[in-house]
Write a protein that holds these residues in place. Sequence first.
Motif, PDB file in Angstrom:
ATOM      1  N   ALA B  67      44.062  66.161 -65.241  1.00 46.96           N
ATOM      2  CA  ALA B  67      42.879  65.305 -65.275  1.00 46.96           C
ATOM      3  C   ALA B  67      41.633  66.179 -65.278  1.00 46.96           C
ATOM      4  CB  ALA B  67      42.871  64.380 -64.070  1.00 46.96           C
ATOM      5  N   ILE B  69      37.548  65.931 -64.747  1.00 44.70           N
ATOM      6  CA  ILE B  69      36.495  65.036 -64.277  1.00 44.70           C
ATOM      7  C   ILE B  69      35.145  65.747 -64.368  1.00 44.70           C
ATOM      8  CG2 ILE B  69      38.057  63.786 -62.754  1.00 44.70           C
ATOM      9  CD1 ILE B  69      36.789  65.347 -60.439  1.00 44.70           C
ATOM     10  N   GLY B  70      34.105  65.069 -63.987  1.00 44.67           N
ATOM     11  CA  GLY B  70      32.783  65.677 -63.968  1.00 44.67           C
ATOM     12  C   GLY B  70      31.841  65.111 -65.011  1.00 44.67           C
ATOM     13  N   GLY B 243      46.349  63.649 -49.302  1.00 45.47           N
ATOM     14  CA  GLY B 243      45.143  63.084 -48.706  1.00 45.47           C
ATOM     15  C   GLY B 243      44.814  61.684 -49.175  1.00 45.47           C
ATOM     16  N   GLN B 244      45.808  60.943 -49.631  1.00 44.91           N
ATOM     17  CA  GLN B 244      45.537  59.583 -50.116  1.00 44.91           C
ATOM     18  C   GLN B 244      45.135  58.680 -48.946  1.00 44.91           C
ATOM     19  OE1 GLN B 244      45.522  58.992 -53.456  1.00 44.91           O
ATOM     20  NE2 GLN B 244      45.821  61.181 -53.417  1.00 44.91           N
ATOM     21  N   SER B 245      44.355  57.668 -49.258  1.00 46.85           N
ATOM     22  CA  SER B 245      43.923  56.768 -48.190  1.00 46.85           C
ATOM     23  C   SER B 245      43.793  55.371 -48.766  1.00 46.85           C
ATOM     24  CB  SER B 245      42.590  57.239 -47.614  1.00 46.85           C
ATOM     25  OG  SER B 245      41.655  57.436 -48.632  1.00 46.85           O
ATOM     26  N   GLU B 365      39.452  56.135 -47.121  1.00 47.39           N
ATOM     27  CA  GLU B 365      38.563  56.805 -46.181  1.00 47.39           C
ATOM     28  C   GLU B 365      37.333  57.345 -46.886  1.00 47.39           C
ATOM     29  OE1 GLU B 365      40.206  59.506 -43.315  1.00 47.39           O
ATOM     30  OE2 GLU B 365      38.385  60.697 -43.304  1.00 47.39           O
ATOM     31  N   ARG B 384      32.785  62.295 -48.729  1.00 47.05           N
ATOM     32  CA  ARG B 384      34.219  62.411 -48.956  1.00 47.05           C
ATOM     33  C   ARG B 384      34.597  61.160 -49.728  1.00 47.05           C
ATOM     34  NH1 ARG B 384      39.517  60.209 -48.713  1.00 47.05           N
ATOM     35  NH2 ARG B 384      40.925  61.755 -47.929  1.00 47.05           N
ATOM     36  N   PHE B 388      37.849  60.312 -55.540  1.00 45.82           N
ATOM     37  CA  PHE B 388      37.976  61.720 -55.930  1.00 45.82           C
ATOM     38  C   PHE B 388      39.340  62.241 -55.471  1.00 45.82           C
ATOM     39  CE2 PHE B 388      37.341  66.199 -54.593  1.00 45.82           C
ATOM     40  CZ  PHE B 388      36.899  66.757 -55.769  1.00 45.82           C
ATOM     41  N   VAL B 389      39.693  61.904 -54.235  1.00 46.95           N
ATOM     42  CA  VAL B 389      40.976  62.344 -53.695  1.00 46.95           C
ATOM     43  C   VAL B 389      42.120  61.589 -54.372  1.00 46.95           C
ATOM     44  CG1 VAL B 389      42.284  62.666 -51.588  1.00 46.95           C
ATOM     45  CG2 VAL B 389      39.822  62.850 -51.530  1.00 46.95           C
ATOM     46  N   LEU B 391      42.458  60.528 -57.371  1.00 43.83           N
ATOM     47  CA  LEU B 391      42.823  61.035 -58.692  1.00 43.83           C
ATOM     48  C   LEU B 391      43.630  62.323 -58.619  1.00 43.83           C
ATOM     49  CD1 LEU B 391      39.803  60.336 -61.039  1.00 43.83           C
ATOM     50  CD2 LEU B 391      41.922  59.091 -60.793  1.00 43.83           C
ATOM     51  N   GLN B 392      43.631  62.972 -57.463  1.00 44.07           N
ATOM     52  CA  GLN B 392      44.480  64.165 -57.316  1.00 44.07           C
ATOM     53  C   GLN B 392      45.950  63.797 -57.382  1.00 44.07           C
ATOM     54  OE1 GLN B 392      43.455  67.546 -54.912  1.00 44.07           O
ATOM     55  NE2 GLN B 392      42.062  66.279 -53.750  1.00 44.07           N
ATOM     56  N   VAL B 420      33.824  59.540 -58.049  1.00 39.16           N
ATOM     57  CA  VAL B 420      34.618  60.749 -58.243  1.00 39.16           C
ATOM     58  C   VAL B 420      33.693  61.936 -58.543  1.00 39.16           C
ATOM     59  CG1 VAL B 420      36.318  61.842 -59.725  1.00 39.16           C
ATOM     60  CG2 VAL B 420      36.624  59.476 -59.049  1.00 39.16           C
ATOM     61  N   ASP B 421      32.725  61.724 -59.413  1.00 38.77           N
ATOM     62  CA  ASP B 421      31.884  62.832 -59.861  1.00 38.77           C
ATOM     63  C   ASP B 421      30.595  62.981 -59.054  1.00 38.77           C
ATOM     64  OD1 ASP B 421      33.757  63.187 -61.797  1.00 38.77           O
ATOM     65  OD2 ASP B 421      32.695  62.050 -63.311  1.00 38.77           O
ATOM     66  N   ARG B 422      30.171  61.925 -58.434  1.00 33.78           N
ATOM     67  CA  ARG B 422      28.944  61.908 -57.623  1.00 33.78           C
ATOM     68  C   ARG B 422      27.775  62.585 -58.313  1.00 33.78           C
ATOM     69  NH1 ARG B 422      31.669  64.823 -53.615  1.00 33.78           N
ATOM     70  NH2 ARG B 422      33.299  64.602 -55.125  1.00 33.78           N
TER      71      ARG B 422
END
Lengths: 181, 422
Positions: B67, B69-70, B243-245, B365, B384, B388-389, B391-392, B420-422
Amino acid sequence: MAYEAVPGVVETREAYGETTLVVDPARLVEACIYLRDEEGFSFLSDLSPADYFGWGAVGVAGYIGTAAGRDMHAPGSQGLSRVPDPKPKRFSVSYHLLAMSAAPRRVRVQVWLDDAEEVDSVVSVWPTADWHEREAFDMVGIRFRGHPNLVRILMDDDWEGHPLRKDYPIGGEPVRFSGEE
Amino acid sequence: MAVSPQTRIYEGTRIPSPIPTILQVDPAKHDLEDILTVNFGPNHPSTHGVLRLIVDLDGEAIAGISAVIGYLHTGFEKTMEQKTWWKCMTYPERIDYVSYQYNGLAFVLAVEKLLEIGVPRKATWMRMCLGELNRLHSHLIWLGTSALELGAISMLWYAFREREEIVLLTEMVGGARMHTRYFQAGGLAGDIPPGFYDVARKFCVQMIKGVDDYETILDANKIWLERTVGVGLLSTDDAIALGQSGPILRASGVDWDLRRDMPYLTYHEVDFDVPVYSGGDVYDRYKVHMDEMRQSVRIISQCLDRLETMEGEPWIADDRKVVLPPRHELHTSMESLIHHFKIVTEGYTVPEGEIYLAVESPRGELGVYLVSDGGPKPWRVKFRAPSFVALQATATCMTDAAVADLIAIVGSLDGVMGEVDR
């Protein structure tokens, strides 16, 4: 909650109900593995780098004020009411850990780094650190030793500089398709 | 009619190695001459924004994926360092434009924690009420668009029927359909408008019926079931390691919700259940979303009950160093005029310190890390971002998937690219 047994801790701070463990960068991975396996911090919530260049001084991007205090004679000046406590080094990297137990708790592991100083990657401890570390590298320029794929993530691959550094200016980026060409 | 599917999650871990977020083509499993590399995005209708996926295909099977991103990076964090705390309030709502209210809430709570300012109980309950309405809003958009991508086109119109009611409620309270800036450090920007409770109660009844409608449409749909059940598996261990939430974590069998386990606002005073499923597939993520919508309606009803007993109470703290004075005082009181002028021009100062505050946003989270040097502007703001997390996990979920599953899996991870990209 005491964390004396965590390897490499140089300082423990309590503020706003949060515990911060300042760890020797050379022993970071050791400390993280201990926290994950012995203390139950199986979840890395977040990894936040911060740049303290110009902390409490003048002339930082977007910041007008004097170290001595407010300049009452400069209209609109937004100075500090007191000089903040000095920081040990330029960069900090904070790892926010979470223990999903019956009595859940959080802890912040913090390392301090100088410019061009490297720190070990924690991807082997928590795979989720992969993108977090790439972002920290991209935005603040922290280098993680042993990261399998330390390339830019949010900015272009050929971007110069690290935007969230305090010496990175606001504005002035080259405009690619301007009418002058 | 509704099938109760039994899916078996894989054992152990299948996070790709050495890079956890990139699935590389395995020469032992695939004949490299047959590999076709296809680029999805960044502008692809099913990517929920500008996500680019580089997919290596072996026939129809996904042999490798990474993936990129950005594309929507807007530098929110850098911008916020240039603004006073007071002006920063507008930014978090725009980071995740689908769960705007909850993002605003996280930032406001973090600033209040640094300021150590007390908040009136009416504001706390109203924040919870709007937060849960916003969770419904976010889940509805997720449901509508994900189902649309899998061919259930009518789903979008049903979901947007209820979503419209929510933005109308938001407009009633804050004057704008989205991005209201209604949450301020110290409380709310204005009192709760008359008639809000009645409209909100009517909406609760409609919403419960709506969720039943959605499930009737989708759970009896063979295509929907075949495209979601057993697809995009993520085991419990892998979900935690990555780190999924939020809904993704709860669909993988982890009984964890910050609202219940580390309560903020007054979540410890309301009754609600945390739905947990153990299939770890796209279907279970969908079920978690559906159950959470029902629970949100439950919380909203309880909030409304409490709020109705607080008629006439203050909605914002009486702290003139942080909170703008009431408008009418500006014409008569010099003191108020000075306070108003100081807050708007110079901003209020926030004591030196650093904090990390996490809330359970619709996507999981949502953490805010703040550093203040004691001045009127934040020294450092870091979000946080749960998407973003999330998509990992694409590479892990896509292992052994077919190219058609890609759409379902990316949809189920619920990434909002702005965040994701902020």
